[in-house]
Motif scaffolding. Sequence first.
Motif, short mmCIF file in Angstrom:
data_model
loop_
_atom_site.label_atom_id
_atom_site.label_comp_id
_atom_site.label_asym_id
_atom_site.label_seq_id
_atom_site.Cartn_x
_atom_site.Cartn_y
_atom_site.Cartn_z
N GLN A 196 50.73 89.59 114.43
CA GLN A 196 49.78 88.99 113.49
C GLN A 196 50.04 87.50 113.25
OE1 GLN A 196 50.15 91.38 109.96
NE2 GLN A 196 49.52 93.26 110.98
N ALA A 197 50.96 86.91 114.00
CA ALA A 197 51.35 85.52 113.74
C ALA A 197 50.17 84.57 113.82
CB ALA A 197 52.44 85.10 114.73
N GLY A 198 49.25 84.84 114.75
CA GLY A 198 48.11 83.94 114.91
C GLY A 198 47.17 83.92 113.73
N TRP A 199 47.32 84.87 112.82
CA TRP A 199 46.39 84.93 111.68
C TRP A 199 46.52 83.73 110.74
CZ3 TRP A 199 46.28 90.79 109.89
CH2 TRP A 199 45.71 91.56 110.95
N ILE A 200 47.68 83.06 110.75
CA ILE A 200 47.82 81.93 109.82
C ILE A 200 47.15 80.67 110.36
CG2 ILE A 200 49.97 82.85 108.90
CD1 ILE A 200 51.41 80.50 110.30
N SER A 201 46.62 80.74 111.60
CA SER A 201 45.91 79.58 112.15
C SER A 201 44.59 79.98 112.79
CB SER A 201 46.79 78.87 113.20
OG SER A 201 47.12 79.76 114.26
N ASP A 202 44.01 81.11 112.32
CA ASP A 202 42.75 81.57 112.91
C ASP A 202 41.52 81.05 112.18
OD1 ASP A 202 42.80 83.00 110.57
OD2 ASP A 202 42.69 84.99 111.51
N GLN A 203 41.73 80.17 111.17
CA GLN A 203 40.66 79.56 110.39
C GLN A 203 39.85 80.60 109.61
OE1 GLN A 203 41.20 76.42 110.41
NE2 GLN A 203 42.60 76.66 112.14
N LYS A 204 40.48 81.72 109.31
CA LYS A 204 39.84 82.77 108.52
C LYS A 204 40.67 83.02 107.27
CE LYS A 204 37.93 85.02 112.64
NZ LYS A 204 37.92 86.27 113.46
N LEU A 205 40.13 82.64 106.14
CA LEU A 205 40.89 82.79 104.90
C LEU A 205 41.12 84.25 104.52
CD1 LEU A 205 39.28 80.01 102.66
CD2 LEU A 205 41.54 80.00 103.69
N ALA A 210 44.88 78.72 120.42
CA ALA A 210 45.52 78.67 119.11
C ALA A 210 46.91 78.06 119.21
CB ALA A 210 45.60 80.07 118.52
N PRO A 211 47.40 77.46 118.13
CA PRO A 211 48.79 77.00 118.12
C PRO A 211 49.75 78.18 118.34
CG PRO A 211 47.56 76.15 116.24
CD PRO A 211 46.70 77.19 116.87
N VAL A 212 50.95 77.87 118.84
CA VAL A 212 51.99 78.88 119.03
C VAL A 212 52.77 79.03 117.74
CG1 VAL A 212 54.03 79.51 120.36
CG2 VAL A 212 52.12 78.34 121.48
N VAL A 213 52.87 80.26 117.24
CA VAL A 213 53.53 80.52 115.96
C VAL A 213 54.68 81.50 116.20
CG1 VAL A 213 53.26 81.34 113.59
CG2 VAL A 213 51.34 80.22 114.75
N VAL A 214 55.88 81.12 115.74
CA VAL A 214 57.04 82.03 115.79
C VAL A 214 57.75 81.96 114.45
CG1 VAL A 214 57.36 81.83 118.28
CG2 VAL A 214 58.54 80.26 116.75
N SER A 215 58.53 82.99 114.14
CA SER A 215 59.21 83.07 112.85
C SER A 215 60.58 83.70 113.01
CB SER A 215 58.39 83.88 111.85
OG SER A 215 59.10 84.07 110.64
N SER A 216 61.51 83.27 112.16
CA SER A 216 62.83 83.89 112.13
C SER A 216 62.86 85.12 111.24
CB SER A 216 63.87 82.88 111.64
OG SER A 216 63.67 82.58 110.26
N PHE A 217 61.75 85.36 110.50
CA PHE A 217 61.69 86.54 109.63
C PHE A 217 61.40 87.78 110.49
CE2 PHE A 217 60.58 83.44 106.25
CZ PHE A 217 61.44 83.87 105.25
N PRO A 218 62.34 88.70 110.60
CA PRO A 218 62.01 89.94 111.32
C PRO A 218 60.99 90.78 110.59
CG PRO A 218 64.18 90.11 110.29
CD PRO A 218 63.73 88.69 110.12
N GLU A 219 60.79 90.46 109.30
CA GLU A 219 59.87 91.25 108.50
C GLU A 219 58.41 90.86 108.73
OE1 GLU A 219 63.81 90.67 106.45
OE2 GLU A 219 62.25 89.34 107.23
N LEU A 220 58.17 89.75 109.43
CA LEU A 220 56.80 89.31 109.71
C LEU A 220 56.39 89.83 111.07
CD1 LEU A 220 56.86 85.63 108.38
CD2 LEU A 220 55.41 87.47 107.53
N PRO A 221 55.34 90.64 111.16
CA PRO A 221 54.93 91.22 112.45
C PRO A 221 54.50 90.14 113.44
CG PRO A 221 53.90 92.36 110.60
CD PRO A 221 54.53 91.13 110.05
N THR A 222 55.09 90.10 114.61
CA THR A 222 54.78 89.09 115.61
C THR A 222 53.32 89.14 116.04
OG1 THR A 222 57.05 89.17 116.41
CG2 THR A 222 55.40 88.20 117.88
#
Length: 741
Positions: free
Chosen positions: A485-494, A471-483
């Motif tokens: 679960q980051a892969g969920w935005i590129s898991d091809q599951k709507l 999977a692509p590597v996903v990181v965020s500056s939002f502390p409110e977004l759980p690390t």
Amino acid sequence: MPTAASAPPTVTTTPTIDTTTVIKNPGMGWQLYAEEFSSPLADATTFWNQVDPYASAATTLYLRVPWSRMEPQQGVYAWNSDSNYKALVQGASSRGIKLAFRVVVDSQDVHQQATPQFVFDAGAQGYGAASNTANKTPYLTDPVFRTKFANFVTAFGAKYNDSAVVDYVDANGLGWWGEMSNIQGMSATQSTDTLNWVSSLYAGSFNKVMQAVNYPTASFSTPDLDAVIGKYHFAIRRDGLGSTQWLPQEEKDRIRSRFDSGTTVLGENCYQNMVTRTSNNCDSSYAQPSLTGMLERVVDDAKYVHANTLDLRWPQDDVPLWVRDNPALVRDFALNGGYRLALNSASWPTALTAGSTFSLTQTWSNSGVGRLPNDQGGWNGKYRVAYALLDNAGAVASRWIDPVGDPGNWVKGPSYTSTLQPHFDSVAPGSYRLAYGIVDTSTGNNPAIALANSDTIVNDWHVLGETSVSAPVVVSSFPELPTAQAGWISDQKLETAWSSVKSGINFPGTIDVDYGAPQTVRGIKLATTYGQGQGITNLDVQTWDGSAWTTRVAGAMPQWNTNSATPEIVSIPFSETVTTQKIRLVVRAANLQWGNFAINELNLDSAPVTAQVSSRTGNGSPAALIDGKIETPWATDNVGVAFPSTLDVHYPTPRPINKVAISTTYGQGQGPTIVDVQSWNGKAWVTSLSGATLTWPTNTANPETLTLTLPATIVSSDVRVVAKAANLQWGNYAVTEINPQ
């Protein structure tokens, strides 16, 4: 900020080349004959009983029959009413043998009048055949004949314009034996007009089937023949193979020169009834030095002129003479005639990142004397090299089609090496098998050409080896977004959502996605559920150029139309196509009905990889339909456009689509006016929007775009626009861009 991934190891595979297995493919191989000249069309049961012991050698049944067999009464067609004809055709189908046709209008040597009597009853003028003056042949310039024959060919095409059933059609059928010779009543000017008329007629009615024309001929000039061959991409058909009298060396060299210029050659041996024919006063080379010696000349001539096809001829004695008595010659042409394509080597990385572009170097060859007739007749370049990822069950998880390389250009001798940049989108992380094939882009992008490679084959795909997808590597500056679960935005599951905590969100913030390797995109797609309650409402989209972030879209404001559990997709296009390894979302605002915002999926909007059209191209290239430029056109020719006409757009993997934008210039003069929108479900084309009307406001060079909204979102890698009608001010219709959204 994510760092760039190191390059994964590369492996090189050299598939085994198969030099001994007989391969059967479209547009090539041995042919059976069913002719109707001195006697009626063969009884179907007798015919198949005679050839069945030898039929496995053949790929095609060539039907050379008079028009009066195919349409004995006006509007009454053999394929509906003639039980023997239907049994003959069904016999071919049940044996996996395709059809080929020549329909003859000249009565010379035909046991019955070749042109139906109703044509003369309607006023057509003609003359008696030399072989039997009671049987008439029409003057080819006669307007009644032309009208009636055009009606027949239109109906003929409506029945048989299907490359899954018909290998090719002779686009002539005029003159003695349909060989375009000994035609009466034509001046040189009328000859040119007649050739153009009949060529246009067949080309318009058989726009999905290869067409051929006799070459050269006695009644039509070589420059005129060269012109229609070039215009309609006809194959050329040459009989007389094996005869030193009727095919002298200079004629063979002329055929070779046509092959060298890109034309496919279909061959036919000189004579039939070879065993029972005791003499041949018109050819001193017949049966010299023996029947086997003559057959050797036939095969040698076929290979010399680069023929794709050769005939076994009549079932009574010719077929056994070839297959039973001279099997080595049959095998010689089966292995060396036509085309025989193989992958010599391929180098690719052992690990891939979902959605990323990677480098693949391939080398192909053709050991056959002929060529894949990819641009001939109605094929329109539909066969393409493709690579696929196969899951553990052998199903295609994703495929990529080479939009540039054309296997129809490969001839015997050279090797063809190229470095591709494939990308497999929408693939879940895991282990896969990388596979290859040559696919038919007009029918679902599945392998359709048998290859001369000895590999493991899974569902018609040749397996190169194992690879893995991460999977692509996903990181965020939002502390409110759980690390976690980051892969969920590129898991091809709507259905899976990366959701923030429900209070205290501080905007702006960033979400970075690193795909591990550069990829070419023209926008992004955001998906979410309950968009009006938790969807992003204001963001910038940036790309990484290797040293800094560049803003591609500033202040994008997605409009969410629903607030339900059904995923909704919003497209954010770039102003130009961009190659980048990383995407950054700068999120500035969101709907916070429940105190949180969420993203179900972030997809890159990759450019479509191929476009395919059914109508003959008159201007531009089908690639113009997907180049992202609404000013570059594709247009049909202006010679009798046949509707429906299809325009297909293929993506490497399925994607959600709820709109299709269609662009053109001079819309009131050449824009499509009634269209369907279809998608491929893996087995068939499914209509999503039927009979949509396109009303173009102007008739100028300024591009216009009309957008069709589908009743429901579809998910497919293939979208088809079916043009049912168009403005034809200049005889053609044109589209400059098709953009599924």
